[in-house]
Design an enzyme around this catalytic site. Structure first.
Site, PDB file in Angstrom:
ATOM      1  N   SER A 163       8.393  -4.553 -80.281  1.00 31.46           N
ATOM      2  CA  SER A 163       6.966  -4.986 -79.679  1.00 31.46           C
ATOM      3  C   SER A 163       6.431  -5.442 -81.006  1.00 31.46           C
ATOM      4  O   SER A 163       6.698  -5.295 -82.131  1.00 31.46           O
ATOM      5  CB  SER A 163       6.281  -3.571 -79.625  1.00 31.46           C
ATOM      6  OG  SER A 163       4.872  -3.672 -79.541  1.00 31.46           O
ATOM      7  N   TYR A 176       4.422   5.269 -81.868  1.00 32.91           N
ATOM      8  CA  TYR A 176       5.093   4.263 -81.216  1.00 32.91           C
ATOM      9  C   TYR A 176       5.341   3.103 -81.798  1.00 32.91           C
ATOM     10  O   TYR A 176       6.330   2.249 -81.787  1.00 32.91           O
ATOM     11  CB  TYR A 176       4.033   3.460 -79.909  1.00 32.91           C
ATOM     12  CG  TYR A 176       4.659   2.271 -79.109  1.00 32.91           C
ATOM     13  CD1 TYR A 176       5.645   2.616 -78.143  1.00 32.91           C
ATOM     14  CD2 TYR A 176       4.190   1.101 -79.193  1.00 32.91           C
ATOM     15  CE1 TYR A 176       6.201   1.685 -77.574  1.00 32.91           C
ATOM     16  CE2 TYR A 176       4.446   0.170 -78.458  1.00 32.91           C
ATOM     17  CZ  TYR A 176       5.612   0.483 -77.588  1.00 32.91           C
ATOM     18  OH  TYR A 176       5.887  -0.612 -76.698  1.00 32.91           O
TER      19      TYR A 176
HETATM   20  P1  NAD Z   1       7.789   0.594 -67.809  1.00 32.46           P
HETATM   21  O1  NAD Z   1       7.339   1.979 -67.932  1.00 32.46           O
HETATM   22  O2  NAD Z   1       7.459  -0.272 -66.556  1.00 32.46           O
HETATM   23  O3  NAD Z   1       9.434   0.848 -67.847  1.00 32.46           O
HETATM   24  C1  NAD Z   1      10.006   1.811 -68.622  1.00 32.46           C
HETATM   25  C2  NAD Z   1      11.086   2.256 -67.592  1.00 32.46           C
HETATM   26  O4  NAD Z   1      12.057   3.234 -68.489  1.00 32.46           O
HETATM   27  C3  NAD Z   1      10.585   2.879 -66.346  1.00 32.46           C
HETATM   28  O5  NAD Z   1      11.184   2.741 -65.364  1.00 32.46           O
HETATM   29  C4  NAD Z   1      11.042   4.475 -66.855  1.00 32.46           C
HETATM   30  O6  NAD Z   1      11.261   5.213 -65.608  1.00 32.46           O
HETATM   31  C5  NAD Z   1      12.329   4.330 -67.653  1.00 32.46           C
HETATM   32  N1  NAD Z   1      12.628   5.139 -68.510  1.00 32.46           N
HETATM   33  C6  NAD Z   1      11.840   6.078 -69.416  1.00 32.46           C
HETATM   34  N2  NAD Z   1      12.409   7.040 -69.988  1.00 32.46           N
HETATM   35  C7  NAD Z   1      13.539   6.994 -69.574  1.00 32.46           C
HETATM   36  C8  NAD Z   1      14.861   7.685 -69.950  1.00 32.46           C
HETATM   37  N3  NAD Z   1      14.743   8.690 -70.797  1.00 32.46           N
HETATM   38  N4  NAD Z   1      16.127   7.279 -69.599  1.00 32.46           N
HETATM   39  C9  NAD Z   1      16.165   6.209 -68.700  1.00 32.46           C
HETATM   40  N5  NAD Z   1      15.116   5.605 -68.348  1.00 32.46           N
HETATM   41  C10 NAD Z   1      13.748   5.689 -68.899  1.00 32.46           C
HETATM   42  O7  NAD Z   1       7.474  -0.034 -69.336  1.00 32.46           O
HETATM   43  P2  NAD Z   1       7.402  -1.709 -69.705  1.00 32.46           P
HETATM   44  O8  NAD Z   1       5.940  -1.883 -70.043  1.00 32.46           O
HETATM   45  O9  NAD Z   1       8.038  -2.430 -68.753  1.00 32.46           O
HETATM   46  O10 NAD Z   1       8.135  -1.535 -70.992  1.00 32.46           O
HETATM   47  C11 NAD Z   1       9.577  -1.832 -71.281  1.00 32.46           C
HETATM   48  C12 NAD Z   1       9.926  -2.113 -72.707  1.00 32.46           C
HETATM   49  O11 NAD Z   1       9.038  -3.101 -73.240  1.00 32.46           O
HETATM   50  C13 NAD Z   1       9.600  -0.752 -73.371  1.00 32.46           C
HETATM   51  O12 NAD Z   1      10.743  -0.560 -74.441  1.00 32.46           O
HETATM   52  C14 NAD Z   1       8.190  -0.913 -74.099  1.00 32.46           C
HETATM   53  O13 NAD Z   1       8.241  -0.344 -75.348  1.00 32.46           O
HETATM   54  C15 NAD Z   1       8.391  -2.373 -74.187  1.00 32.46           C
HETATM   55  N6  NAD Z   1       7.242  -3.219 -74.504  1.00 32.46           N
HETATM   56  C16 NAD Z   1       6.096  -3.176 -73.446  1.00 32.46           C
HETATM   57  C17 NAD Z   1       5.076  -3.908 -73.822  1.00 32.46           C
HETATM   58  C18 NAD Z   1       3.848  -3.894 -72.791  1.00 32.46           C
HETATM   59  O14 NAD Z   1       2.928  -4.569 -73.089  1.00 32.46           O
HETATM   60  N7  NAD Z   1       4.082  -3.263 -71.823  1.00 32.46           N
HETATM   61  C19 NAD Z   1       5.081  -4.802 -74.845  1.00 32.46           C
HETATM   62  C20 NAD Z   1       5.994  -4.672 -75.649  1.00 32.46           C
HETATM   63  C21 NAD Z   1       7.203  -3.901 -75.748  1.00 32.46           C
END
Ligand code: NAD
Length: 280
Positions: A163, A176
Site C-alpha cells: 500500500s 496498517y
Molecule cells: P477486501 O476487503 O475487498 O478484500 C480482502 C479479502 O480478503 C476479503 O474477501 C476477505 O474475506 C479476505 N480475507 C480477510 N481475512 C482473510 C484471511 N484470514 N484468510 C483468507 N482471506 C481473508 O479488500 P481490498 O480493498 O480489495 O484489499 C485487498 C488488498 O489490497 C489488501 O491487502 C489491502 O490491504 C490492499 N490495499 C487496499 C487498498 C484500498 O484502497 N482498498 C489500497 C492499497 C492496498
C-alpha cells in the site's frame, strides 16, 4: 503472438473474493490463467470463481482457507494440486485494517480537554496483533506453503499487495502502515533469498481505492460528496481521483509474466502520482 505467455499457468489469489483481488484474478483468467480464488469467505470465493469460468471459459475454483492458519493452507494446497497441479503464480492479497488499530484523532493537539484515549495512547495491542497478523503473517504463511514447490521446480512468481501507507503512513492507521512497510521489507528479503532459484518476489503498492471498507470514511453519507479525509486523498493525488481496481491489472500481468524476468525485489507504486508529490 501472446507476449505475456501465461496461457495454462495456475495462479492462487489470497483474498481473491475481495474488491481488488477478484479483479486481478479476472485479468489473469483473461490471459488464459487457471485461477484459485482463496478466501475466508467460501461463498464469495465460489461466486467469483463461477463468474470467471462463465466469462472467460477458463477453469477457476473458489476455496475457503485462512491465511493465518498453516494447516488450512496445507489442505488447500492438496486440493489445488488435485484440481490444477503445480502453482505458478501466488498473489498475497488478503489484508486490511481494523478499527481497534485506528486512532480517532489525527494528531495530538496538546490541549487540556482532549481525550487521550482518542490518540496513540488509546490504541489496543490486540488491534496491532490483528492487523500485523493479517497483513504480514497473512503474506508469510501462504508463501511458506505455496512457494516450496516453486523453489523445487525453479520457477514461479510471487506478488505481494502492499500500500502507499508503506512509504508514507496516513494519519490514524499506525498498525496498517507499519504492517505494509513490513510487507515491502519482506518482499526484498525473500527476493534475495530465492533469487538463485529463479522464483521472483515483487509487490504492488496501490494508491487509494474506494471500497466497501473505507467508503464510510471517505464519502459523506448525507451529501454523497467526499469527507474532509476523502478530499485530502484527492488533493494528495496529482491525478485528482481514486484508483480503479482495473488500473492495477497491467502491473499484475507484467510481474506475473516473463516480461519482468529480471525483475525481483521491487515494490511498484500504482498511485496516480501520490508518492511523487510533495503536496506543493
Ligand atoms: P477486501 O476487503 O475487498 O478484500 C480482502 C479479502 O480478503 C476479503 O474477501 C476477505 O474475506 C479476505 N480475507 C480477510 N481475512 C482473510 C484471511 N484470514 N484468510 C483468507 N482471506 C481473508 O479488500 P481490498 O480493498 O480489495 O484489499 C485487498 C488488498 O489490497 C489488501 O491487502 C489491502 O490491504 C490492499 N490495499 C487496499 C487498498 C484500498 O484502497 N482498498 C489500497 C492499497 C492496498
Amino acid at each position: 503472438m501472446n507476449e505475456l505467455n501465461l496461457i495454462g499457468k495456475t495462479a492462487v489469489i489470497t483474498g481473491g473474493a475481495g474488491v481488488i483481488c477478484s479483479v486481478m484474478a479476472k485479468s489473469l483468467a483473461a490471459q488464459g490463467v487457471k485461477t484459485v480464488i482463496l478466501d475466508l469467505n467460501k461463498e464469495s470465493a465460489e461466486t467469483v470463481a463461477a463468474g470467471i469460468e462463465k466469462e472467460y471459459k477458463i477453469p477457476s475454483f473458489g476455496l475457503s482457507a485462512n491465511v493465518l492458519d498453516k494447516a488450512s493452507l496445507e489442505s488447500a494446497l492438496e486440493e489445488i494440486k488435485k484440481k490444477f497441479g503445480a502453482i505458478d503464480i501466488l498473489i498475497n492479497g488478503a489484508g486490511g485494517n481494523s478499527p481497534a488499530a485506528t486512532t480517532k484523532a489525527e494528531k495530538i493537539e496538546g490541549t487540556d480537554n482532549e481525550n487521550i484515549e482518542d490518540t496513540f495512547f488509546g490504541l489496543k495491542t490486540e488491534g496491532f496483533d490483528k492487523v500485523f497478523d493479517l497483513n504480514f503473517k497473512g503474506t508469510l504463511l501462504p508463501t511458506m506453503v505455496f512457494a516450496r514447490e516453486m523453489v523445487r521446480k525453479k520457477t514461479g512468481v510471487i506478488i505481494n499487495i502492499s500500500s502507499m501507507n508503506s512509504y508514507r503512513p496516513l494519519t490514524k492507521i499506525a498498525a496498517y502502515s507499519a504492517a505494509k512497510a513490513a510487507v515491502n521489507n519482506f518482499t526484498q528479503w525473500l527476493a534475495v533469498h530465492f533469487a538463485k532459484t529463479g522464483v521472483r518476489v515483487n509487490a504492488i503498492a496501490p494508491g487509494f481505492l474506494l471500497t466497501n471498507q473505507n467508503r464510510f470514511l471517505l464519502i459523506d453519507e448525507a451529501t454523497g460528496g467526499f469527507t474532509p479525509r476523502g478530499k485530502k486523498i484527492i488533493n494528495g493525488t496529482p491525478m485528482e481521483r481514486y484508483c480503479l481496481p482495473e488500473e492495477l491489472t497491467g502491473t499484475v500481468l507484467y510481474l506475473a509474466s516473463d516480461l519482468s524476468k529480471f525483475v525481483t525485489g521491487i515494490v511498484i507504486p500504482v498511485d496516480g502520482g501520490f508518492s511523487a508529490y510533495s503536496g506543493v
